[in-house]
Structures are given as C-alpha cells and as structure tokens.
Write a protein that holds these residues in place. Structure first.
Motif, PDB file in Angstrom:
ATOM      1  N   THR A   1     -21.021 -37.400  42.723  1.00 36.36           N
ATOM      2  CA  THR A   1     -20.331 -37.322  41.349  1.00 36.36           C
ATOM      3  C   THR A   1     -18.971 -36.441  41.789  1.00 36.36           C
ATOM      4  OG1 THR A   1     -22.417 -37.099  40.142  1.00 36.36           O
ATOM      5  CG2 THR A   1     -20.658 -35.961  39.316  1.00 36.36           C
ATOM      6  N   PHE A   2     -18.139 -36.838  41.026  1.00 40.53           N
ATOM      7  CA  PHE A   2     -16.769 -36.125  41.421  1.00 40.53           C
ATOM      8  C   PHE A   2     -15.896 -35.762  40.248  1.00 40.53           C
ATOM      9  CE2 PHE A   2     -18.036 -38.794  45.169  1.00 40.53           C
ATOM     10  CZ  PHE A   2     -17.970 -37.914  46.055  1.00 40.53           C
ATOM     11  N   VAL A   3     -16.179 -34.669  39.652  1.00 39.95           N
ATOM     12  CA  VAL A   3     -15.435 -34.059  38.326  1.00 39.95           C
ATOM     13  C   VAL A   3     -15.597 -32.532  38.603  1.00 39.95           C
ATOM     14  CG1 VAL A   3     -15.806 -33.675  35.958  1.00 39.95           C
ATOM     15  CG2 VAL A   3     -16.375 -35.972  36.915  1.00 39.95           C
ATOM     16  N   PRO A   4     -14.289 -32.145  38.443  1.00 40.92           N
ATOM     17  CA  PRO A   4     -14.203 -30.593  38.597  1.00 40.92           C
ATOM     18  C   PRO A   4     -15.268 -29.738  37.894  1.00 40.92           C
ATOM     19  CG  PRO A   4     -11.938 -31.504  38.155  1.00 40.92           C
ATOM     20  CD  PRO A   4     -13.300 -32.568  38.045  1.00 40.92           C
ATOM     21  N   ILE A   5     -15.537 -28.435  38.569  1.00 40.66           N
ATOM     22  CA  ILE A   5     -16.295 -27.512  38.118  1.00 40.66           C
ATOM     23  C   ILE A   5     -15.222 -26.203  37.635  1.00 40.66           C
ATOM     24  CG2 ILE A   5     -18.086 -25.738  38.446  1.00 40.66           C
ATOM     25  CD1 ILE A   5     -19.100 -27.742  40.686  1.00 40.66           C
ATOM     26  N   GLN A   6     -15.350 -25.885  36.468  1.00 35.53           N
ATOM     27  CA  GLN A   6     -14.412 -25.165  35.749  1.00 35.53           C
ATOM     28  C   GLN A   6     -14.401 -23.722  36.474  1.00 35.53           C
ATOM     29  OE1 GLN A   6     -14.618 -23.414  31.865  1.00 35.53           O
ATOM     30  NE2 GLN A   6     -12.820 -24.648  31.374  1.00 35.53           N
ATOM     31  N   SER A   7     -13.338 -23.463  37.318  1.00 38.71           N
ATOM     32  CA  SER A   7     -13.157 -22.287  38.020  1.00 38.71           C
ATOM     33  C   SER A   7     -13.064 -20.669  37.362  1.00 38.71           C
ATOM     34  CB  SER A   7     -11.909 -22.395  38.860  1.00 38.71           C
ATOM     35  OG  SER A   7     -11.947 -23.377  39.696  1.00 38.71           O
TER      36      SER A   7
ATOM     37  N   ASP B   1     -14.135 -27.253  49.124  1.00 40.15           N
ATOM     38  CA  ASP B   1     -14.459 -28.485  49.815  1.00 40.15           C
ATOM     39  C   ASP B   1     -14.630 -29.423  48.743  1.00 40.15           C
ATOM     40  OD1 ASP B   1     -13.739 -27.275  51.950  1.00 40.15           O
ATOM     41  OD2 ASP B   1     -15.819 -27.346  52.777  1.00 40.15           O
ATOM     42  N   TYR B   2     -15.392 -29.218  47.807  1.00 43.92           N
ATOM     43  CA  TYR B   2     -16.015 -30.127  46.732  1.00 43.92           C
ATOM     44  C   TYR B   2     -14.526 -30.540  45.907  1.00 43.92           C
ATOM     45  CZ  TYR B   2     -17.994 -32.238  42.634  1.00 43.92           C
ATOM     46  OH  TYR B   2     -18.310 -33.207  41.462  1.00 43.92           O
ATOM     47  N   HIS B   3     -13.849 -29.574  45.585  1.00 41.20           N
ATOM     48  CA  HIS B   3     -12.711 -29.856  44.633  1.00 41.20           C
ATOM     49  C   HIS B   3     -11.485 -30.633  45.689  1.00 41.20           C
ATOM     50  CE1 HIS B   3     -13.440 -26.585  41.366  1.00 41.20           C
ATOM     51  NE2 HIS B   3     -13.827 -27.754  41.066  1.00 41.20           N
ATOM     52  N   GLU B   4     -11.564 -30.449  46.892  1.00 46.13           N
ATOM     53  CA  GLU B   4     -10.640 -31.262  47.417  1.00 46.13           C
ATOM     54  C   GLU B   4     -11.098 -32.526  47.463  1.00 46.13           C
ATOM     55  OE1 GLU B   4      -8.557 -31.218  52.166  1.00 46.13           O
ATOM     56  OE2 GLU B   4     -10.211 -29.794  51.571  1.00 46.13           O
ATOM     57  N   GLU B   5     -12.371 -32.760  47.674  1.00 45.67           N
ATOM     58  CA  GLU B   5     -13.111 -34.251  47.717  1.00 45.67           C
ATOM     59  C   GLU B   5     -12.569 -34.984  46.279  1.00 45.67           C
ATOM     60  OE1 GLU B   5     -17.206 -36.351  49.372  1.00 45.67           O
ATOM     61  OE2 GLU B   5     -16.950 -34.296  48.721  1.00 45.67           O
ATOM     62  N   VAL B   6     -13.025 -34.171  45.288  1.00 44.19           N
ATOM     63  CA  VAL B   6     -12.675 -34.752  43.769  1.00 44.19           C
ATOM     64  C   VAL B   6     -11.237 -35.089  43.807  1.00 44.19           C
ATOM     65  CG1 VAL B   6     -12.510 -34.127  41.487  1.00 44.19           C
ATOM     66  CG2 VAL B   6     -14.620 -33.380  42.698  1.00 44.19           C
ATOM     67  N   TRP B   7     -10.316 -34.275  44.263  1.00 46.02           N
ATOM     68  CA  TRP B   7      -8.834 -34.823  44.141  1.00 46.02           C
ATOM     69  C   TRP B   7      -8.523 -35.825  44.862  1.00 46.02           C
ATOM     70  CZ3 TRP B   7      -4.415 -34.437  41.507  1.00 46.02           C
ATOM     71  CH2 TRP B   7      -3.429 -34.733  42.336  1.00 46.02           C
ATOM     72  N   ASP B   8      -8.925 -35.804  46.200  1.00 47.24           N
ATOM     73  CA  ASP B   8      -8.951 -36.905  47.068  1.00 47.24           C
ATOM     74  C   ASP B   8      -9.353 -38.433  46.564  1.00 47.24           C
ATOM     75  OD1 ASP B   8      -7.687 -35.539  48.938  1.00 47.24           O
ATOM     76  OD2 ASP B   8      -9.335 -35.193  50.248  1.00 47.24           O
ATOM     77  N   LYS B   9     -10.358 -38.250  45.850  1.00 52.00           N
ATOM     78  CA  LYS B   9     -11.321 -39.607  45.530  1.00 52.00           C
ATOM     79  C   LYS B   9     -10.523 -39.981  44.157  1.00 52.00           C
ATOM     80  CE  LYS B   9     -15.676 -39.072  47.869  1.00 52.00           C
ATOM     81  NZ  LYS B   9     -15.337 -40.256  48.772  1.00 52.00           N
ATOM     82  N   VAL B  10     -10.317 -39.209  43.290  1.00 53.85           N
ATOM     83  CA  VAL B  10     -10.076 -39.628  41.930  1.00 53.85           C
ATOM     84  C   VAL B  10      -8.595 -39.406  41.474  1.00 53.85           C
ATOM     85  CG1 VAL B  10     -10.378 -38.873  39.601  1.00 53.85           C
ATOM     86  CG2 VAL B  10     -12.300 -38.452  41.203  1.00 53.85           C
TER      87      VAL B  10
END
Length: 634
Positions: free
Chosen positions: A568-574, A592-601
């Motif tokens: 699952t690749f959706v941001p978590i509200q910072s 790292d998770y948010h970087e992966e979200v950006w790269d994939k989406v």
C-alpha cells in the motif's frame, strides 16, 4: 484515460485497445494481427482413427530407443523440476491444480531470449513451438509435426507427448477437462497470454467448472529455475537511420495519434517488439535472429513513453528519442503504469483537502461517493471491496461505522477524519485506512496517532521464524499504546484474498490466541492498529503486507525466517505525528516509506495532485537536526 487495457497483463493492452472498432486499414501494422493466440494446437483428422498420446518412455520403447539414443535422458533432473513446480501449487498465494507453460515471452515474440525459454527449461524439449501443461500427477506437451521425433528424444518419461494435428489428440483445454475433477483451478502467467487466448481458455475449461487463475507477481517456472536462470539481455540499442527507415518518428507517432482520436481513445500500449522498433526507428539485439529490444511503448495524444532498461540507451539514442518527444521509464514500470488504486486515492485526498479548506459542505456519505468516482476511473475496477467507513469526529470512534444519507455528519477541519475503504479490481483486492486532520490537531490527538503509528511500524518491521501464528505478533502493534494505558478492541490484521474476499482466513494477526494458523510466505495480511476515544475521535492506520522469506545471515535450527513487504502506497499525514516520540529508526521508516510512495505513485499523477503528493511525502525532521535546531534557538 480511455485505454481499453485488460488487467490480465500489460502485454495485452494493445489487443484490447481497439476492441470497439476494427483497426483502420491504413495502419502500417495490424495490432489485432500481431497479437497471436496461445498455441493450443487442436487435433485434426488423421488416417487410422487412433489416439496417439503416449509417454516419452513408451514412445522410446516402441521405437526401440534407449536413453542413450539421441539426447541423454535427463529423467532425474526433469522429475525434480516437476516435483518443485508441483510443490508451488500448494502455496496459499498460488493454490492451483494445473499450470500452463507456453513458448512465448511477454511480447508474444517468435524468437525469444534464453531467459524466457521457460517451456524448454521445464520440459527439456528445445523445439521452438509447443505448450506444456502440468497437473498434480500428470505432465503433457503439445507440439506440431515438425517436432514429433525431436520431442520423443528430448522428453523425459514423466511427459506425455501430444501430437497436435493427429486424429483424436485433444486440445489443452479438452485434456484438462478430461483429467481434472470438476471445480479445479488452472493457473497461467498472464504476461504470456493474449487477451483472446485467455478468454478462450477461460470459456473452454468452464465447461467442467474449472477456474482460470492469473498467477501474478511471479512465474512459477522462474521460481524453480532460480539462480541458474540466464540474465536478461543487456545489449545496447541503436538508431535506425532515416535513410533506411524512410519515415521519421514524429510522423509515425502523429499517424498513430490520428487513429487514437478517430477511435475515441487517449492511449495505446504497444507490446510487440518489432512494432516498437519500427515506430521509434530503433534496433537492438536482445533476441536471436531479430534486431529488436525488450520494451513497451505507450503512445498518448500528446506524449509517448518508452519502457526499457536505461542501460541499453546510449547518448545518441537518448538524443534521438528526446527529439521525437519520447520519454524513458524503466522496463518494469509498465506494471505500475496500468495499476492505479494508489493514484485514485492521491487524487481523492488532494480533492478532499482542497474542498474542506474552502469550507465546501460535504457529508461523510458524499465523501465516500466521491472516492468511488475516482476509483471507477481506474482500469480494471469492478466494485468496492466493502462498504466504505467514512467517520468524522466522534463517528470515527465507532469501529465499523457506516454513514447513511439520513444519519451522517459533515466533514470539517475541527476534528479527525477516518476513512477505511477498499476496491476490487480484476487483478487484486485493496483495503486501506488513513486518518487525517484538515485543521490543527490537539496534542492528545497527535500523541495517540503517533503511538498507533509506532505500533504500525513495529509490525511492518517484524522478523519471525516460519510456523509462527499471527497472535504472536499482535503485541508488537499494541506495545506503544500499552505504555500509556491505551488499547483497541479489534484484531491487528486479517488475511486478504487475491481478487477475492477482502477478509480471507484462516490467517490473522490478533489477540485471539485460539487461532494457531501459521503465517506463511505468500500470504497477504493487513496491518491496522488503531485507537478510539469514545464520543471524541478515532484513529486507524492500515496498509496491506505480503509475507516473504528473508535472506538472513543465520538460520537457527535450519528453519526459514519471514518478514513483510508493503503493498500500500499512500502518504501518512505528517502533521499528526509527534516527532519527539519517535526513535531515529522510526523517523527513517516514515521517510523511507514516503520516498517509496513518491517513487511509485508520482509517475501516475500530474498537476495539482502531483504537487499534493510531493508536499505530503517530504521527509520529517530527523532527531539530530531537531536537537541542533533547538540548541540554535536557545
């Protein structure tokens, strides 16, 4: 985007794209002509009326051949390959009774690279045409008259040769209907079948109530081939000079785009390697006897994107493509290009945040309906996977809250908003929960949210020995909440089906100690800790996880160790995170998770939605920077 692209496989999109109308006669190539069907070689009339389908050992016996005649008999090796393949049938993420292995690669090529010669590897038969079918206790190979003698010599005793074209020899689907009991599951790698072939096979085996299963994410032959499988070709591409090509690339792309407009479509996915090479005036050497290169090409009304290994593209070729307005993306990115649930959610959250900030009145029901609108735009969408839980403020504290038009709240900026939703696509099932605040969260809300996040991270990073039941891991998700006397009254994770039920057993991650089902490689589970303050607010953070085997330095007791891969690749509200509560490793996890979200989406988005994703995937401050900044202020 009006791409008539079936979610069986990106390689099928070109065939489906013009499904509503025949391709124009002026096309320099015919997409329908170039998308071949599966080589299901049906029998035709013979002369003696006998069925000639014999095992390899029986054929040798009748012909007076021994294993030393012709090729060496690799029986023991071949038997082990079949045993290894059949063991995969029982994996929870596979769960099939038969598997079909055609000769083609994902581009339906006549000649293929060695790494894609799966049928040859599995059977030992090296002829260029044929289809292998393996059940739990039988194995058969179909080929035509050019290869009968060669197949007799190369097949091991485990294989039955089906001489296509001889009287009485069944097709693959007829044979499956005959040898399998009613209601079995027949698996294929969807990348290796055209849309028409898959539909034909699906219809044929349905006569015995068999189900066609698209085994996605892996090819089973590749799994048993392992490290011995040859590397994909890495030869460089080259420009095919205009004096030989005759027509430049912009002119060819313009011609394609004119037909896109005529057919009411926005894009076409081209998977045939010679068609990509012809359109782009490029050549390669990835395939024997053919000057082509492994790639996909998406042509849209105003853009074109080539999916290819960038190492194959020299500066000259890159300049050639840039002049024609063709962008580059990695070869593997074609998959994410046609799967967009994360993109739908990004578009939805961008829209909702903007509407709330403008004080547009929206009820919980209207928000859920709008999310459905965004999802319906995605290729392969079927329906929601459950009734959306859309809860603002106190309603979010009701764990399975369902808003109705007659009884629901408006979504505003004064409290937390919890949204738990999911969708059924033709190739998969999604389930995701995010909790957000469109105004300023209170310190209490931030602390509770952060402790839920810490539990989510702890479970995401878990490493555990095989045969571990899910309840053993449940404490990881609750520990941070327990430290301040908080908890939640539901399980931490449930199983999720593959284009099936969103709640799938028997696996779970829960405080219910009675479920002793072991978590196994290939299972999908949710990771959804939460906290609910009665009559005030609710918090839940949910991703889906794939259980995978880890390659660790040790293997105590000779057993395997497992971990998770995020799906699952959706941001978590910072803004809801109290960074002071996080450890450096937890901060790294978020970044790292948010970087992966950006790269994939991000490649799937544009305009305001892409800007929204950029803003919501920026790194949060690390601990060192925060402390040094505080000292500077002091």
């Amino acid at each position: 985007m009006a791409i008539e692209a079936a979610r069986f496989s990106p390689s099928l999109a070109a065939a489906a794209f013009l499904a509503r109308r025949p391709p124009p006669a002026l096309f320099p190539f015919s997409l329908r002509r170039r998308i071949p069907l599966l080589h299901v070689l049906a029998g035709s009339s013979g002369g003696d009326g006998r069925v000639v389908a014999l095992s390899s050992s029986e054929l040798r016996k009748r012909r007076g051949l021994s294993s030393s005649s012709g090729a060496a008999d690799p029986a023991s090796d071949g038997d082990e390959k079949l045993r290894s393949l059949r063991r995969l049938f029982a994996r929870p993420d596979v769960a099939i009774d038969a598997y079909i292995v055609p000769s083609q690669d994902a581009h339906q090529s006549e000649f293929i690279a060695e790494c894609f010669m799966r049928r040859a590897y599995l059977t030992g038969f090296t002829g260029s045409a044929g289809t292998a079918v393996v059940t739990k206790d039988k194995a058969a190979l179909w080929t035509d008259g050019r290869y009968f003698l060669q197949a007799e010599k190369e097949l091991t005793h485990e294989w039955t040769l089906m001489r296509s074209g001889n009287h009485g020899v069944p097709t693959t689907s007829e044979w499956l209907n005959d040898v399998l009991p009613s209601g079995c599951r027949v698996g294929i790698d969807p990348f290796l079948f055209s849309f028409d072939a898959a539909e034909e096979l699906k219809d044929s085996i349905s006569n015995k109530n068999h189900e066609l299963v698209l085994v996605r994410g892996m090819n089973l032959v590749d799994e048993i081939w392992g490290d011995a499988r040859p590397e994909p070709p890495k030869e460089p591409t080259r420009v095919h000079d205009i004096k030989y090509a005759g027509i430049d690339v912009p002119s060819k792309l313009s011609f394609i785009r004119s037909h896109l407009t005529e057919n009411g479509c926005d894009a076409v996915v081209i998977s045939m390697l010679d068609e990509v090479a012809w359109l782009l005036n490029m050549r390669g050497s990835d395939v024997p006897h053919s000057p082509v290169f492994y790639s996909y090409l998406i042509v849209e009304v105003s853009t074109a994107t080539l999916f290819v290994d960038s190492n194959k593209v020299s500066e000259d070729v890159l300049e050639h493509l840039e002049k024609a307005g063709v962008k580059l993306k990695p070869y593997e990115a074609i998959v994410s290009e046609v799967e967009r649930d994360a993109a739908a959610l990004a578009e939805f959250w961008c829209w909702l945040e903007d509407e709330v900030c403008k004080s547009v009145p929206l009820t919980e029901v209207q928000v859920a309906e709008k999310l459905l609108e965004f999802r319906k735009k995605q290729d392969g969408f079927i329906e929601t996977s459950f009734d959306t839980i859309s809860g603002y403020g106190a309603n979010g504290a009701v764990i399975h809250y369902r808003p109705t038009p007659e009884d629901c709240s408006s979504v505003g900026s004064d409290n937390l908003f919890l949204l738990d939703s999911g969708a059924q696509y033709i190739d998969g099932t999604t389930d995701i929960t995010r909790t957000v605040h469109f105004g300023e969260p209170s310190p209490r809300q931030k602390e509770c949210f952060t402790r839920v996040l810490q539990g989510h991270i702890a479970l995401d990073q878990a490493v555990f020995p095989e045969r571990t039941p899910g309840f053993v891991l449940d404490v990881l998700a609750r520990s941070s909440l327990w430290k301040i006397g908080l908890d939640y009254r539901h399980g931490t994770g449930h199983g999720v089906g593959a284009a099936l039920n969103v709640h799938e057993g028997p696996q779970s991650i829960s405080y219910r100690y009675g479920n002793l089902t072991a978590l196994q490689k290939g299972m999908i589970v949710s990771n959804e800790p939460g906290y609910y303050e009665d009559n005030s607010f609710g918090i839940r953070i949910e991703n889906l996880l794939l259980i995978k085997e880890l390659n660790l330095a040790n293997s105590f007791g000779g057993i395997s160790y497992l971990g998770f891969e995020r799906l699952t690749f959706v941001p978590i509200q910072s803004k809801l995170i109290d960074v002071s509560l996080l450890s450096p490793s937890e901060i790294n996890w978020v970044n790292d998770y948010h970087e992966e979200v950006w790269d994939k989406v991000s490649p799937l988005l544009s305009g305001d939605t892409r800007d929204w994703l950029w803003k919501n995937t920026r790194p949060i401050l690390d601990v060192t920077h925060r402390y040094s900044h505080a000292q500077d202020i002091a």
